[in-house]
Design a protein around this motif. Sequence first.
Motif, short mmCIF file in Angstrom:
data_model
loop_
_atom_site.label_atom_id
_atom_site.label_comp_id
_atom_site.label_asym_id
_atom_site.label_seq_id
_atom_site.Cartn_x
_atom_site.Cartn_y
_atom_site.Cartn_z
N GLY A 66 30.29 34.47 35.49
CA GLY A 66 29.57 35.56 34.86
C GLY A 66 29.89 36.92 35.45
N ARG A 67 30.54 36.95 36.60
CA ARG A 67 30.91 38.21 37.24
C ARG A 67 32.43 38.40 37.31
NH1 ARG A 67 29.84 39.01 42.47
NH2 ARG A 67 29.93 36.79 43.03
N PHE A 68 33.17 37.32 37.49
CA PHE A 68 34.62 37.39 37.61
C PHE A 68 35.27 36.83 36.34
CE2 PHE A 68 35.03 37.06 42.55
CZ PHE A 68 34.13 38.10 42.69
N THR A 69 36.43 37.38 36.01
CA THR A 69 37.20 36.89 34.87
C THR A 69 38.66 36.75 35.27
OG1 THR A 69 35.71 37.99 33.31
CG2 THR A 69 37.85 37.27 32.48
N ILE A 70 39.21 35.58 35.06
CA ILE A 70 40.63 35.34 35.32
C ILE A 70 41.38 35.44 33.99
CG2 ILE A 70 40.43 32.82 35.11
CD1 ILE A 70 42.57 32.61 37.33
N SER A 71 42.55 36.05 34.04
CA SER A 71 43.38 36.16 32.84
C SER A 71 44.83 36.19 33.27
CB SER A 71 43.02 37.42 32.04
OG SER A 71 43.27 38.58 32.81
N ARG A 72 45.73 36.09 32.30
CA ARG A 72 47.14 36.11 32.63
C ARG A 72 47.93 36.74 31.51
NH1 ARG A 72 48.76 30.19 33.88
NH2 ARG A 72 50.85 31.09 34.07
N ASP A 73 49.06 37.33 31.89
CA ASP A 73 50.01 37.87 30.93
C ASP A 73 51.34 37.20 31.25
OD1 ASP A 73 51.87 39.32 29.51
OD2 ASP A 73 50.86 41.23 29.81
N ASN A 74 51.67 36.17 30.49
CA ASN A 74 52.87 35.39 30.81
C ASN A 74 54.15 36.19 30.61
OD1 ASN A 74 51.38 33.14 31.57
ND2 ASN A 74 51.35 32.30 29.50
N ALA A 75 54.11 37.16 29.72
CA ALA A 75 55.29 38.00 29.52
C ALA A 75 55.58 38.85 30.75
CB ALA A 75 55.08 38.89 28.31
N LYS A 76 54.55 39.16 31.50
CA LYS A 76 54.69 39.97 32.71
C LYS A 76 54.66 39.13 33.98
CE LYS A 76 52.65 44.16 30.78
NZ LYS A 76 51.59 45.19 30.92
N ASN A 77 54.56 37.81 33.82
CA ASN A 77 54.49 36.92 34.99
C ASN A 77 53.38 37.32 35.95
OD1 ASN A 77 56.60 35.46 33.98
ND2 ASN A 77 58.12 36.23 35.43
N THR A 78 52.25 37.67 35.40
CA THR A 78 51.16 38.19 36.22
C THR A 78 49.84 37.54 35.83
OG1 THR A 78 52.29 40.31 36.44
CG2 THR A 78 49.95 40.28 36.94
N VAL A 79 49.04 37.26 36.84
CA VAL A 79 47.69 36.76 36.63
C VAL A 79 46.73 37.77 37.27
CG1 VAL A 79 47.69 35.34 38.72
CG2 VAL A 79 46.17 34.77 36.84
N TYR A 80 45.56 37.91 36.67
CA TYR A 80 44.60 38.91 37.10
C TYR A 80 43.26 38.25 37.46
CZ TYR A 80 47.95 41.81 34.56
OH TYR A 80 49.10 42.41 34.11
N LEU A 81 42.52 38.95 38.29
CA LEU A 81 41.15 38.56 38.56
C LEU A 81 40.30 39.83 38.49
CD1 LEU A 81 39.29 36.15 39.31
CD2 LEU A 81 39.46 36.94 41.68
N GLN A 82 39.55 39.97 37.41
CA GLN A 82 38.63 41.09 37.26
C GLN A 82 37.32 40.72 37.92
OE1 GLN A 82 39.05 44.23 35.81
NE2 GLN A 82 37.03 44.63 36.68
N MET A 83 36.90 41.52 38.89
CA MET A 83 35.70 41.23 39.66
C MET A 83 34.69 42.34 39.44
SD MET A 83 37.42 39.84 43.20
CE MET A 83 38.00 41.47 43.67
N ASN A 84 33.57 41.99 38.83
CA ASN A 84 32.49 42.93 38.56
C ASN A 84 31.24 42.55 39.34
OD1 ASN A 84 34.17 44.20 36.64
ND2 ASN A 84 33.43 42.87 35.01
N SER A 85 30.34 43.48 39.45
CA SER A 85 29.06 43.25 40.14
C SER A 85 29.29 42.62 41.51
CB SER A 85 28.15 42.34 39.30
OG SER A 85 27.92 42.90 38.03
N LEU A 86 30.19 43.22 42.25
CA LEU A 86 30.57 42.65 43.55
C LEU A 86 29.41 42.69 44.53
CD1 LEU A 86 34.17 44.06 43.70
CD2 LEU A 86 33.57 41.65 43.98
N LYS A 87 29.38 41.67 45.37
CA LYS A 87 28.35 41.51 46.39
C LYS A 87 29.00 41.47 47.77
CE LYS A 87 25.81 38.48 43.22
NZ LYS A 87 25.21 37.14 43.05
N PRO A 88 28.26 41.81 48.80
CA PRO A 88 28.84 41.73 50.15
C PRO A 88 29.40 40.34 50.48
CG PRO A 88 26.81 43.00 50.21
CD PRO A 88 26.92 42.45 48.83
N GLU A 89 28.78 39.31 49.94
CA GLU A 89 29.27 37.95 50.22
C GLU A 89 30.59 37.64 49.52
OE1 GLU A 89 26.21 38.86 49.15
OE2 GLU A 89 25.40 37.39 47.71
N ASP A 90 31.07 38.54 48.67
CA ASP A 90 32.40 38.38 48.08
C ASP A 90 33.50 38.85 49.01
OD1 ASP A 90 30.95 39.42 44.98
OD2 ASP A 90 31.48 37.37 45.55
#
Length: 125
Positions: A66-90
Amino acid sequence: QVQLVESGGGLVQAGGSLRLSCAASGRTFNGYAMGWFRQAPGKKREFVAHIRWSGGVTYYADSVKGRFTISRDNAKNTVYLQMNSLKPEDTAIYYCAADSRDSTIIAYPSAYEYWGQGTQVTVSS
């Protein structure tokens, strides 16, 4: 052989956002499932998220769902991790990893053959 390089880490206040990137080079990125793990000081490396080659199937640790989203762009050979609502424990070093065998034990580091060097994420309170 696949080389993985993470970027996008940094210092952010609690409630803020960061987007991590993991660029792959070397052997073809095709067919590799990708994962993100993290490791805080004195703790074991823990699973964060996983995405299948097609990008249509993703899995998350309960702690980030619910806070992080993983995605990828295979054409760019790249994977992403969008991190929202970050907490100190992250706060941790975040690693991306590649799995060519489409393993079912996606939450275990042993499922992945290739690892990046990690990028530091620090969340201040």
